[in-house]
Write an enzyme that holds these catalytic residues in place. Structure first.
Site, PDB file in Angstrom:
ATOM      1  N   HIS A 279       0.834  -1.208   0.000  1.00 42.24           N
ATOM      2  CA  HIS A 279       0.000   0.000   0.000  1.00 42.24           C
ATOM      3  C   HIS A 279       0.865   1.253   0.000  1.00 42.24           C
ATOM      4  CE1 HIS A 279      -4.002  -1.804   1.644  1.00 42.24           C
ATOM      5  NE2 HIS A 279      -3.425  -2.589   0.756  1.00 42.24           N
TER       6      HIS A 279
ATOM      7  N   TYR B  74      -9.148   4.737   8.101  1.00 43.27           N
ATOM      8  CA  TYR B  74      -9.265   5.038   9.528  1.00 43.27           C
ATOM      9  C   TYR B  74     -10.343   6.109   9.641  1.00 43.27           C
ATOM     10  CZ  TYR B  74      -4.850   2.633  10.590  1.00 43.27           C
ATOM     11  OH  TYR B  74      -3.864   1.695  10.762  1.00 43.27           O
TER      12      TYR B  74
ATOM     13  N   PRO C 181      -3.838  -0.670  19.120  1.00 41.32           N
ATOM     14  CA  PRO C 181      -3.604  -1.082  17.729  1.00 41.32           C
ATOM     15  C   PRO C 181      -3.800   0.013  16.679  1.00 41.32           C
ATOM     16  CG  PRO C 181      -5.653  -2.016  18.554  1.00 41.32           C
ATOM     17  CD  PRO C 181      -4.995  -1.358  19.714  1.00 41.32           C
TER      18      PRO C 181
ATOM     19  N   LYS D 208       1.244  -1.089  15.191  1.00 43.68           N
ATOM     20  CA  LYS D 208       2.666  -1.180  15.518  1.00 43.68           C
ATOM     21  C   LYS D 208       3.106  -2.396  16.337  1.00 43.68           C
ATOM     22  CE  LYS D 208       4.190   2.517  13.599  1.00 43.68           C
ATOM     23  NZ  LYS D 208       4.440   2.181  12.223  1.00 43.68           N
TER      24      LYS D 208
ATOM     25  N   TYR E 230       4.057   6.004  10.452  1.00 48.08           N
ATOM     26  CA  TYR E 230       3.236   4.857  10.050  1.00 48.08           C
ATOM     27  C   TYR E 230       4.034   3.836   9.262  1.00 48.08           C
ATOM     28  CZ  TYR E 230      -1.049   2.358   8.912  1.00 48.08           C
ATOM     29  OH  TYR E 230      -2.018   1.385   8.818  1.00 48.08           O
TER      30      TYR E 230
HETATM   31  P1  FAD Z   1       2.672 -12.843  21.089  1.00 46.58           P
HETATM   32  O1  FAD Z   1       2.281 -12.825  19.652  1.00 46.58           O
HETATM   33  O2  FAD Z   1       1.651 -12.591  22.123  1.00 46.58           O
HETATM   34  O3  FAD Z   1       3.427 -14.196  21.353  1.00 46.58           O
HETATM   35  C1  FAD Z   1       3.728 -14.666  22.645  1.00 46.58           C
HETATM   36  C2  FAD Z   1       3.662 -16.172  22.628  1.00 46.58           C
HETATM   37  O4  FAD Z   1       4.087 -16.674  23.887  1.00 46.58           O
HETATM   38  C3  FAD Z   1       2.249 -16.711  22.421  1.00 46.58           C
HETATM   39  O5  FAD Z   1       2.237 -17.595  21.338  1.00 46.58           O
HETATM   40  C4  FAD Z   1       1.898 -17.381  23.731  1.00 46.58           C
HETATM   41  O6  FAD Z   1       1.051 -18.511  23.546  1.00 46.58           O
HETATM   42  C5  FAD Z   1       3.281 -17.763  24.253  1.00 46.58           C
HETATM   43  N1  FAD Z   1       3.359 -17.935  25.701  1.00 46.58           N
HETATM   44  C6  FAD Z   1       2.799 -17.176  26.673  1.00 46.58           C
HETATM   45  N2  FAD Z   1       3.105 -17.658  27.883  1.00 46.58           N
HETATM   46  C7  FAD Z   1       3.881 -18.741  27.687  1.00 46.58           C
HETATM   47  C8  FAD Z   1       4.506 -19.683  28.548  1.00 46.58           C
HETATM   48  N3  FAD Z   1       4.394 -19.585  29.891  1.00 46.58           N
HETATM   49  N4  FAD Z   1       5.242 -20.693  28.006  1.00 46.58           N
HETATM   50  C9  FAD Z   1       5.370 -20.810  26.661  1.00 46.58           C
HETATM   51  N5  FAD Z   1       4.783 -19.941  25.792  1.00 46.58           N
HETATM   52  C10 FAD Z   1       4.055 -18.927  26.303  1.00 46.58           C
HETATM   53  N6  FAD Z   1      -1.492  -5.475  16.736  1.00 46.58           N
HETATM   54  C11 FAD Z   1      -1.768  -4.756  15.666  1.00 46.58           C
HETATM   55  O7  FAD Z   1      -0.883  -4.022  15.188  1.00 46.58           O
HETATM   56  N7  FAD Z   1      -3.023  -4.829  15.079  1.00 46.58           N
HETATM   57  C12 FAD Z   1      -4.008  -5.643  15.578  1.00 46.58           C
HETATM   58  O8  FAD Z   1      -5.100  -5.724  15.030  1.00 46.58           O
HETATM   59  C13 FAD Z   1      -3.736  -6.409  16.707  1.00 46.58           C
HETATM   60  N8  FAD Z   1      -4.691  -7.213  17.245  1.00 46.58           N
HETATM   61  C14 FAD Z   1      -4.373  -7.925  18.382  1.00 46.58           C
HETATM   62  C15 FAD Z   1      -5.364  -8.744  18.966  1.00 46.58           C
HETATM   63  C16 FAD Z   1      -5.088  -9.440  20.148  1.00 46.58           C
HETATM   64  C17 FAD Z   1      -6.179 -10.290  20.777  1.00 46.58           C
HETATM   65  C18 FAD Z   1      -3.814  -9.324  20.747  1.00 46.58           C
HETATM   66  C19 FAD Z   1      -3.500 -10.065  22.034  1.00 46.58           C
HETATM   67  C20 FAD Z   1      -2.835  -8.530  20.135  1.00 46.58           C
HETATM   68  C21 FAD Z   1      -3.108  -7.819  18.959  1.00 46.58           C
HETATM   69  N9  FAD Z   1      -2.144  -7.004  18.345  1.00 46.58           N
HETATM   70  C22 FAD Z   1      -2.440  -6.288  17.259  1.00 46.58           C
HETATM   71  C23 FAD Z   1      -0.795  -6.894  18.840  1.00 46.58           C
HETATM   72  C24 FAD Z   1       0.171  -7.820  18.096  1.00 46.58           C
HETATM   73  O9  FAD Z   1      -0.507  -8.947  17.647  1.00 46.58           O
HETATM   74  C25 FAD Z   1       1.282  -8.140  19.071  1.00 46.58           C
HETATM   75  O10 FAD Z   1       1.960  -6.936  19.342  1.00 46.58           O
HETATM   76  C26 FAD Z   1       2.248  -9.204  18.602  1.00 46.58           C
HETATM   77  O11 FAD Z   1       1.618 -10.449  18.564  1.00 46.58           O
HETATM   78  C27 FAD Z   1       3.476  -9.255  19.531  1.00 46.58           C
HETATM   79  O12 FAD Z   1       4.234 -10.393  19.272  1.00 46.58           O
HETATM   80  P2  FAD Z   1       4.987 -11.165  20.445  1.00 46.58           P
HETATM   81  O13 FAD Z   1       5.722 -12.261  19.769  1.00 46.58           O
HETATM   82  O14 FAD Z   1       5.709 -10.196  21.288  1.00 46.58           O
HETATM   83  O15 FAD Z   1       3.838 -11.728  21.378  1.00 46.58           O
HETATM   84  C1  PHB Z   2      -5.507  -5.007  10.686  1.00 49.00           C
HETATM   85  O1  PHB Z   2      -5.553  -5.148   9.441  1.00 49.00           O
HETATM   86  O2  PHB Z   2      -5.769  -5.934  11.451  1.00 49.00           O
HETATM   87  C2  PHB Z   2      -5.139  -3.702  11.253  1.00 49.00           C
HETATM   88  C3  PHB Z   2      -4.784  -2.672  10.406  1.00 49.00           C
HETATM   89  C4  PHB Z   2      -4.420  -1.438  10.938  1.00 49.00           C
HETATM   90  C5  PHB Z   2      -4.446  -1.251  12.300  1.00 49.00           C
HETATM   91  C6  PHB Z   2      -4.790  -2.288  13.152  1.00 49.00           C
HETATM   92  C7  PHB Z   2      -5.147  -3.521  12.623  1.00 49.00           C
HETATM   93  O3  PHB Z   2      -4.109  -0.041  12.809  1.00 49.00           O
END
Ligand code: FAD
Ligand code: PHB
Length: 394
Positions: free
Chosen positions: A75, A204, A296, A300, A388
């Site tokens: 995009h 947005y 979100p 980021k 962004y």
């Molecule tokens: P995570 O992806 O959370 O990975 C952590 C992993 O550790 C998980 O797989 C978990 O199962 C594992 N874990 C936890 N505890 C233990 C343990 N004790 N032992 C072993 N494994 C364990 N960001 C956006 O930009 N846009 C969005 O739309 C968006 N939607 C989201 C929706 C939800 C419900 C959530 C929770 C987050 C969302 N985010 C979004 C944020 C984004 O997805 C996260 O910032 C990203 O996943 C961070 O990655 P991570 O690897 O740090 O953590």
């Molecule tokens: C998404 O596509 O899930 C999405 C896009 C932009 C955002 C958050 C989530 O700011």
């Protein structure tokens, strides 16, 4: 109890843990990734969708960008919609040609898992870390349960990539970490629908009834969000109500039509800003959501997780190569500069676009003025655009 040994013990197979394991393997450093959930679960968890320019480059350079380049949607702009009219922010014109790529987080996770397993990497699913030990020693260990047995994984260092609800952050002794936090008085109701996106770019939308976001996953899948109450009951939102509300908020004076289709996923995402400082204690390094959460609105969370582990991977590579500790010692400060820039941007987007309880008319007019400014001043639009697409250096 049986004990095993590796160089870097990684807790969590989200984007942070998987990218770290992959980057370390490229440097010839061994790791074991422990993931509490099943492979099926982590590969299908619908979350983020927007990859910054730098995230895409990193994945491509690390050899895991092949499907991303084929299927990711590049995009060059996005739309800010308010007062019934859309205003395009031309991201690439304002940032020397940088773009964002829409590609689901679960697709990134699938690609990384496949790459690690193909390379003989050690990923353990349904392996829950219970506790970490000996952080101050040269042989810290992770105690975990797998196949009904409790085991120890001894390592040189531990990477806490276990998300906001993981165990690593809480294992740091009281008094070491300072936490900075803000909760928002709203959440997002998100859906994934089997229907072609109704616009080519993200929208947005600021509306008197609350924020709405039009995003996508593919030419046949639309991702949409609605601002809702923080304790919203999903049962109160049958599909028709969701579509009606989205149509109302996204409506324009020139008759925008939102296409609808079967909803295949529905969930509520809470909104929170959270940071702990520092990101390290002794031989435990926190990365990604384990250390910080952003609302979100700035898209980021995933990008910040990848940025952390890029820094950690380089620091560990230098240490294993020559024993140099400078980069490891600087890990927390280096990451926190980006973390706070991104925290500010995510908070700024959130406060500009949402409806706040109380409907203070002064605040509402400030919001409108800010939206008008961002969409009419090249300088203001550039601020949005460069944050962004992701700042190369912070
Ligand atoms: P995570 O992806 O959370 O990975 C952590 C992993 O550790 C998980 O797989 C978990 O199962 C594992 N874990 C936890 N505890 C233990 C343990 N004790 N032992 C072993 N494994 C364990 N960001 C956006 O930009 N846009 C969005 O739309 C968006 N939607 C989201 C929706 C939800 C419900 C959530 C929770 C987050 C969302 N985010 C979004 C944020 C984004 O997805 C996260 O910032 C990203 O996943 C961070 O990655 P991570 O690897 O740090 O953590
Ligand atoms: C998404 O596509 O899930 C999405 C896009 C932009 C955002 C958050 C989530 O700011």
């Amino acid at each position: 109890m049986s004990a095993e040994r590796t160089q870097v013990g990684i807790v969590g197979a989200g984007p942070a843990g998987l990218v770290l394991s992959h980057l370390l393997a490229l440097e010839g450093i061994e790791s074991v990734v422990l993931e509490a959930r099943s492979r099926e679960y982590v590969e299908h968890r619908v979350r983020a969708g927007v990859l910054e320019h730098g995230t895409v480059e990193l994945l491509r350079e690390a050899g895991v960008g092949e499907r991303l380049q084929r299927e990711g949607l590049v995009h060059h702009g996005l739309e800010l919609r308010f007062g019934g009219a859309g205003h395009r922010i031309v991201l690439s014109d304002l940032t020397d040609g940088r773009t964002i790529t829409v590609y689901g987080q679960q697709e990134v996770v699938k690609d990384l898992i496949a790459a690690r397993l193909d390379a003989g990497g050690d990923l353990r699913f349904e392996a829950s870390a219970v506790s970490v030990h000996g952080l101050d020693s040269e042989r810290p260990a992770i105690r975990f349960t797998h196949d009904g047995a409790e085991r120890d994984l001894r390592c040189d260092v531990i990477a806490g990539c276990d998300g906001f609800h993981g165990i690593c952050r809480d294992a740091i002794p009281a008094g070491v970490l300072a936490a900075y936090e803000r909760e928002y008085p709203f959440a997002w109701l998100g859906i994934l629908a089997e229907v072609a996106p109704s616009a080519e770019e993200l929208i947005y939308c600021h509306h008197d009834r609350g924020f709405a976001l039009h995003s996508m996953r593919s030419p046949k899948l639309t991702r949409l969000y609605l601002q809702c109450e923080p304790d919203e009951d999903l049962d109160a939102w049958p599909d028709e109500r969701i579509w009606e509300e989205l149509q109302t908020r996204l409506a324009t004076d020139d008759g925008f039509r939102l296409g609808s289709g079967p909803i295949v996923e529905k969930g509520i995402t809470p909104m929170r800003s959270f940071v702990v400082e520092p990101l390290q204690h002794a031989r435990l390094y926190l990365a990604g959501d384990a250390a910080h959460i952003v609302p979100p609105t700035g898209a980021k969370g995933l990008n910040l997780a990848v940025a952390d582990v890029r820094v950690l991977g380089e620091a560990l590579a230098a240490w294993y190569r020559s024993g140099a500790t400078e980069l490891l010692q600087a890990y927390s400060d280096t990451c926190l500069r980006r973390v706070w820039r991104v925290q500010h941007f995510s908070w700024w987007m959130t406060q500009m676009l949402h409806r706040f309880a109380g409907d203070d008319p002064f605040e509402a007019r400030l919001q409108r003025s800010q939206l008008a400014y961002v969409t009419s001043s090249r300088a203001a639009a550039t601020t949005l655009a460069e944050n962004y697409v992701g700042l190369a250096r912070v």
